[in-house]
Design a protein around this motif. Structure first.
Motif, PDB file in Angstrom:
ATOM      1  N   MET A   1       0.850  -1.180   0.000  1.00  0.00           N
ATOM      2  CA  MET A   1       0.000   0.000   0.000  1.00  0.00           C
ATOM      3  C   MET A   1       0.892   1.239   0.000  1.00  0.00           C
ATOM      4  SD  MET A   1      -3.090   0.988   2.636  1.00  0.00           S
ATOM      5  CE  MET A   1      -2.190   0.609   4.104  1.00  0.00           C
ATOM      6  N   ALA A   2       0.650   2.131  -0.927  1.00  0.00           N
ATOM      7  CA  ALA A   2       1.432   3.357  -1.014  1.00  0.00           C
ATOM      8  C   ALA A   2       0.978   4.332   0.061  1.00  0.00           C
ATOM      9  CB  ALA A   2       1.251   3.983  -2.394  1.00  0.00           C
ATOM     10  N   THR A   3       1.939   4.942   0.706  1.00  0.00           N
ATOM     11  CA  THR A   3       1.609   5.983   1.670  1.00  0.00           C
ATOM     12  C   THR A   3       2.175   7.291   1.148  1.00  0.00           C
ATOM     13  OG1 THR A   3       3.575   5.458   2.959  1.00  0.00           O
ATOM     14  CG2 THR A   3       1.507   4.464   3.672  1.00  0.00           C
ATOM     15  N   LEU A   4       1.347   8.294   1.131  1.00  0.00           N
ATOM     16  CA  LEU A   4       1.734   9.597   0.615  1.00  0.00           C
ATOM     17  C   LEU A   4       1.686  10.626   1.712  1.00  0.00           C
ATOM     18  CD1 LEU A   4      -0.405   9.719  -2.679  1.00  0.00           C
ATOM     19  CD2 LEU A   4       1.977   9.028  -2.436  1.00  0.00           C
ATOM     20  N   GLU A   5       2.523  11.630   1.572  1.00  0.00           N
ATOM     21  CA  GLU A   5       2.450  12.809   2.429  1.00  0.00           C
ATOM     22  C   GLU A   5       1.369  13.727   1.865  1.00  0.00           C
ATOM     23  OE1 GLU A   5       4.309  13.228   5.224  1.00  0.00           O
ATOM     24  OE2 GLU A   5       5.152  11.247   4.842  1.00  0.00           O
ATOM     25  N   GLU A   6       0.844  14.604   2.685  1.00  0.00           N
ATOM     26  CA  GLU A   6      -0.169  15.559   2.237  1.00  0.00           C
ATOM     27  C   GLU A   6       0.312  16.284   0.978  1.00  0.00           C
ATOM     28  OE1 GLU A   6      -3.982  17.292   2.703  1.00  0.00           O
ATOM     29  OE2 GLU A   6      -3.081  15.613   3.743  1.00  0.00           O
ATOM     30  N   ASN A   7      -0.551  16.363  -0.020  1.00  0.00           N
ATOM     31  CA  ASN A   7      -0.317  17.018  -1.312  1.00  0.00           C
ATOM     32  C   ASN A   7       0.686  16.294  -2.214  1.00  0.00           C
ATOM     33  OD1 ASN A   7      -2.161  19.150  -0.789  1.00  0.00           O
ATOM     34  ND2 ASN A   7      -0.602  20.125   0.486  1.00  0.00           N
ATOM     35  N   GLU A   8       1.171  15.131  -1.799  1.00  0.00           N
ATOM     36  CA  GLU A   8       2.040  14.344  -2.665  1.00  0.00           C
ATOM     37  C   GLU A   8       1.161  13.579  -3.654  1.00  0.00           C
ATOM     38  OE1 GLU A   8       5.526  10.929  -2.313  1.00  0.00           O
ATOM     39  OE2 GLU A   8       4.492  11.591  -0.516  1.00  0.00           O
ATOM     40  N   MET A   9       1.639  13.457  -4.908  1.00  0.00           N
ATOM     41  CA  MET A   9       0.843  12.829  -5.962  1.00  0.00           C
ATOM     42  C   MET A   9       1.602  11.648  -6.563  1.00  0.00           C
ATOM     43  SD  MET A   9       0.274  12.643  -9.585  1.00  0.00           S
ATOM     44  CE  MET A   9       1.150  13.989 -10.313  1.00  0.00           C
ATOM     45  N   ILE A  10       0.837  10.580  -6.880  1.00  0.00           N
ATOM     46  CA  ILE A  10       1.388   9.462  -7.643  1.00  0.00           C
ATOM     47  C   ILE A  10       0.462   9.204  -8.827  1.00  0.00           C
ATOM     48  CG2 ILE A  10       2.489   8.373  -5.651  1.00  0.00           C
ATOM     49  CD1 ILE A  10       0.275   6.219  -5.814  1.00  0.00           C
ATOM     50  N   GLU A  11       0.989   8.478  -9.798  1.00  0.00           N
ATOM     51  CA  GLU A  11       0.184   8.095 -10.948  1.00  0.00           C
ATOM     52  C   GLU A  11       0.040   6.582 -10.973  1.00  0.00           C
ATOM     53  OE1 GLU A  11       1.359   9.833 -14.669  1.00  0.00           O
ATOM     54  OE2 GLU A  11       1.870  11.730 -13.701  1.00  0.00           O
ATOM     55  N   LYS A  12      -1.147   6.116 -11.315  1.00  0.00           N
ATOM     56  CA  LYS A  12      -1.420   4.690 -11.469  1.00  0.00           C
ATOM     57  C   LYS A  12      -2.292   4.513 -12.705  1.00  0.00           C
ATOM     58  CE  LYS A  12      -1.146   2.714  -6.891  1.00  0.00           C
ATOM     59  NZ  LYS A  12      -0.306   1.575  -7.165  1.00  0.00           N
ATOM     60  N   ILE A  13      -2.129   3.380 -13.358  1.00  0.00           N
ATOM     61  CA  ILE A  13      -3.002   3.042 -14.476  1.00  0.00           C
ATOM     62  C   ILE A  13      -4.133   2.184 -13.932  1.00  0.00           C
ATOM     63  CG2 ILE A  13      -3.203   1.810 -16.670  1.00  0.00           C
ATOM     64  CD1 ILE A  13      -0.257   2.548 -17.164  1.00  0.00           C
ATOM     65  N   LYS A  27      -2.711  12.884  -2.129  1.00  0.00           N
ATOM     66  CA  LYS A  27      -3.137  12.853  -0.725  1.00  0.00           C
ATOM     67  C   LYS A  27      -3.714  14.225  -0.400  1.00  0.00           C
ATOM     68  CE  LYS A  27      -3.152  11.252   3.556  1.00  0.00           C
ATOM     69  NZ  LYS A  27      -4.121  10.306   3.984  1.00  0.00           N
ATOM     70  N   ASP A  28      -4.976  14.244   0.025  1.00  0.00           N
ATOM     71  CA  ASP A  28      -5.663  15.506   0.295  1.00  0.00           C
ATOM     72  C   ASP A  28      -6.669  15.271   1.408  1.00  0.00           C
ATOM     73  OD1 ASP A  28      -7.177  17.841   0.326  1.00  0.00           O
ATOM     74  OD2 ASP A  28      -7.368  17.961  -1.857  1.00  0.00           O
ATOM     75  N   SER A  29      -6.310  15.660   2.612  1.00  0.00           N
ATOM     76  CA  SER A  29      -7.169  15.392   3.775  1.00  0.00           C
ATOM     77  C   SER A  29      -8.489  16.144   3.720  1.00  0.00           C
ATOM     78  CB  SER A  29      -6.427  15.705   5.072  1.00  0.00           C
ATOM     79  OG  SER A  29      -6.010  17.049   5.084  1.00  0.00           O
ATOM     80  N   SER A  30      -8.627  17.135   2.834  1.00  0.00           N
ATOM     81  CA  SER A  30      -9.906  17.841   2.727  1.00  0.00           C
ATOM     82  C   SER A  30     -10.935  17.038   1.927  1.00  0.00           C
ATOM     83  CB  SER A  30      -9.699  19.217   2.070  1.00  0.00           C
ATOM     84  OG  SER A  30      -9.368  19.073   0.704  1.00  0.00           O
ATOM     85  N   GLN A  31     -10.489  15.979   1.232  1.00  0.00           N
ATOM     86  CA  GLN A  31     -11.394  15.125   0.462  1.00  0.00           C
ATOM     87  C   GLN A  31     -12.025  14.078   1.382  1.00  0.00           C
ATOM     88  OE1 GLN A  31     -12.025  15.573  -2.937  1.00  0.00           O
ATOM     89  NE2 GLN A  31     -10.831  17.434  -2.591  1.00  0.00           N
ATOM     90  N   GLU A  32     -13.230  13.634   1.034  1.00  0.00           N
ATOM     91  CA  GLU A  32     -13.967  12.679   1.863  1.00  0.00           C
ATOM     92  C   GLU A  32     -13.166  11.410   2.151  1.00  0.00           C
ATOM     93  OE1 GLU A  32     -18.055  10.043   1.670  1.00  0.00           O
ATOM     94  OE2 GLU A  32     -17.945  11.911   0.544  1.00  0.00           O
ATOM     95  N   GLU A  33     -12.524  10.852   1.156  1.00  0.00           N
ATOM     96  CA  GLU A  33     -11.754   9.611   1.324  1.00  0.00           C
ATOM     97  C   GLU A  33     -10.291   9.876   1.659  1.00  0.00           C
ATOM     98  OE1 GLU A  33     -13.040   6.579   1.227  1.00  0.00           O
ATOM     99  OE2 GLU A  33     -15.009   7.003   0.396  1.00  0.00           O
ATOM    100  N   GLY A  34      -9.881  11.146   1.683  1.00  0.00           N
ATOM    101  CA  GLY A  34      -8.501  11.501   1.992  1.00  0.00           C
ATOM    102  C   GLY A  34      -7.602  11.602   0.775  1.00  0.00           C
ATOM    103  N   ILE A  50      -9.004   4.777  -4.814  1.00  0.00           N
ATOM    104  CA  ILE A  50      -9.147   4.817  -3.357  1.00  0.00           C
ATOM    105  C   ILE A  50      -8.787   3.464  -2.757  1.00  0.00           C
ATOM    106  CG2 ILE A  50     -10.783   5.113  -1.448  1.00  0.00           C
ATOM    107  CD1 ILE A  50      -9.962   7.749  -2.941  1.00  0.00           C
ATOM    108  N   LYS A  51      -9.263   2.396  -3.374  1.00  0.00           N
ATOM    109  CA  LYS A  51      -8.957   1.056  -2.868  1.00  0.00           C
ATOM    110  C   LYS A  51      -7.457   0.770  -2.947  1.00  0.00           C
ATOM    111  CE  LYS A  51     -10.537  -3.690  -3.212  1.00  0.00           C
ATOM    112  NZ  LYS A  51     -11.371  -4.649  -3.895  1.00  0.00           N
ATOM    113  N   GLU A  52      -6.818   1.183  -4.025  1.00  0.00           N
ATOM    114  CA  GLU A  52      -5.368   0.977  -4.165  1.00  0.00           C
ATOM    115  C   GLU A  52      -4.594   1.715  -3.073  1.00  0.00           C
ATOM    116  OE1 GLU A  52      -3.033  -0.790  -6.562  1.00  0.00           O
ATOM    117  OE2 GLU A  52      -4.876  -1.845  -6.079  1.00  0.00           O
ATOM    118  N   MET A  53      -5.096   2.835  -2.655  1.00  0.00           N
ATOM    119  CA  MET A  53      -4.401   3.623  -1.632  1.00  0.00           C
ATOM    120  C   MET A  53      -4.708   3.147  -0.218  1.00  0.00           C
ATOM    121  SD  MET A  53      -2.667   5.410  -3.615  1.00  0.00           S
ATOM    122  CE  MET A  53      -1.791   6.310  -2.365  1.00  0.00           C
ATOM    123  N   THR A  54      -5.868   2.544  -0.011  1.00  0.00           N
ATOM    124  CA  THR A  54      -6.273   2.179   1.348  1.00  0.00           C
ATOM    125  C   THR A  54      -6.227   0.689   1.643  1.00  0.00           C
ATOM    126  OG1 THR A  54      -8.600   2.147   0.691  1.00  0.00           O
ATOM    127  CG2 THR A  54      -7.754   4.224   1.568  1.00  0.00           C
TER     128      THR A  54
END
Length: 127
Positions: A1-13, A27-34, A50-54
């Motif tokens: 599972m990838a862990t990101l810092e706030e405002n860090e972005m990754i790309e996935k297909i 990663k955006d804590s202001s979003q419902e799912e984070g 979301i599932k890939e991140m959580t």
């Protein structure tokens, strides 16, 4: 599972459908799912991201040995995704199995994988 810092972005297909969207996940804590998910062409891409991140999971397909037959294997698969971190553990168990015929498609080979409702099932019938 990838862990990101706030405002860090990754790309996935996205692998949910043949379109294969190039998702941008931030990663955006202001979003419902984070997470903020961009460039998905359908809602399934958002759900996948979301599932890939959580809790990333994968369906596993493989084969198991058949008693008394040397060069014939029974194809099997999980009925749903299992946690990615459990794939090698499942493969170790699959490699220990030897089933007896006859078997019907969808017969359960291993029930309740890792305490879940996911089973390992036969994907074809064999006499």
């Amino acid at each position: 599972m990838a862990t990101l810092e706030e405002n860090e972005m990754i790309e996935k297909i996205c692998i949910v459908c043949p379109i294969g969207c190039n998702l941008k996940i931030t990663k955006d804590s202001s979003q419902e799912e984070g997470y903020l998910v961009e460039d998905n062409k359908c809602p399934r891409g958002y759900t996948y991201a979301i599932k890939e991140m959580t809790n990333p999971t994968r369906i596993v397909t493989s084969t198991v040995k058949i008693s008394d037959l040397e060069d014939v294997m029974l194809p099997v698969k999980t009925t749903d995704g299992i946690p990615k971190g459990k794939i090698f553990e499942l493969m170790d168990e699959i490699n220990k199995i030897e089933i007896e015929l006859p078997i019907q498609m969808n017969d359960v080979i291993i029930p309740n994988l890792f305490g879940s409702d996911v089973n390992l099932v036969a994907t074809r019938s064999m006499k």
